[in-house]
Design an enzyme around this catalytic site. Sequence first.
Site, short mmCIF file in Angstrom:
data_model
loop_
_atom_site.label_atom_id
_atom_site.label_comp_id
_atom_site.label_asym_id
_atom_site.label_seq_id
_atom_site.Cartn_x
_atom_site.Cartn_y
_atom_site.Cartn_z
N ASP A 228 7.86 1.26 -0.68
CA ASP A 228 8.91 0.26 -0.91
C ASP A 228 8.77 -0.90 0.06
O ASP A 228 9.04 -2.06 -0.28
CB ASP A 228 10.29 0.90 -0.77
CG ASP A 228 10.59 1.88 -1.88
OD1 ASP A 228 10.02 1.73 -2.98
OD2 ASP A 228 11.39 2.80 -1.65
N LEU B 82 -2.90 2.65 -3.09
CA LEU B 82 -3.77 3.82 -2.96
C LEU B 82 -3.58 4.54 -1.62
O LEU B 82 -4.49 5.19 -1.13
CB LEU B 82 -5.23 3.39 -3.11
CG LEU B 82 -5.59 2.64 -4.40
CD1 LEU B 82 -7.01 2.11 -4.33
CD2 LEU B 82 -5.42 3.55 -5.61
#
Length: 302
Positions: free
Chosen positions: A253, A222
């Site tokens: 990532d 989020l």
Amino acid sequence: MAEKQSIVVVGSINADLTTHVQRHPNPGETLLGSGGTVSAGGKGANQAVAAAQLGANVSMVGAIGNDAMAKDAMVHLEKSGVDTDPVATIDGPTGLAVITVSADGENTIIVVPGANAQVDAGFVEKHAELIKSAGIVLLQGEIPASGFARAVDLAQGRVVVNLAPVVEVGHEQLLKANPLVVNEHEGALVLELLGAPLQSGDPQYLLKALLEQGFNTVVMTLGAKGALVADAQGLTEIPTPTIHAVDTTGSGDGFVGALVAKLADGADLVAASKFAARVGAFAATRAGAQASYPTLDDELPS
């Protein structure tokens, strides 16, 4: 202490072309920018480097081209200790990501697959024994669907999927993700991909709906609000440190790479997610993708 599990990443390797602007352009608008530098990227390579720099045993299955961009794309994979023997060099261009970063640290990205388009079922099959032996197989959405499906079918360990971008992949294979890692936008798209009616964009609704579709566990990132972990026991909020974002490119990532690194160490999903949130926050305080990831020597924000 349990033996550390090996991680095999089957995914993309890109060269990132990065520009900086005061704000993102509107359609049809031309803005002056700065930068134009090339660095290592690709969601698969990013996640492999993030995990390896945190001490994980990582192998990368992917492809690069025989062009000038290939050297830039491989530099951090090689420096971080990732096993790059399964990376093939093909005749053609290396994958390219064109990244625009605004003054507030937000980015837009256009990805041109290049050599990554060759990582199909036949390519993946050549690495069947490596994939079968992995404790964790990690996949994203930047390789052909047939390569994604074959990697999942070969996996005998845990499968972790970060379906970014959200592309059409085999539903049977996708549902084997444990966890599926998505942001809010991707979570909604995955539900659409599975043919589920979308009634709300609320993260808690999305997570419950994804579990109802058959996922065992889901982690939803989020951004500055942290993350949520969903499993059979319910939802767990994952906090994230308050930071000044410099460049959010690759921070998601970094989160995923840190997540699988901790899972490979034997951590449970909630503990791994809490650690991953700190790594993702660290990455956002530095420019670039792979160059922004911490090592075991770095102090993470808390």
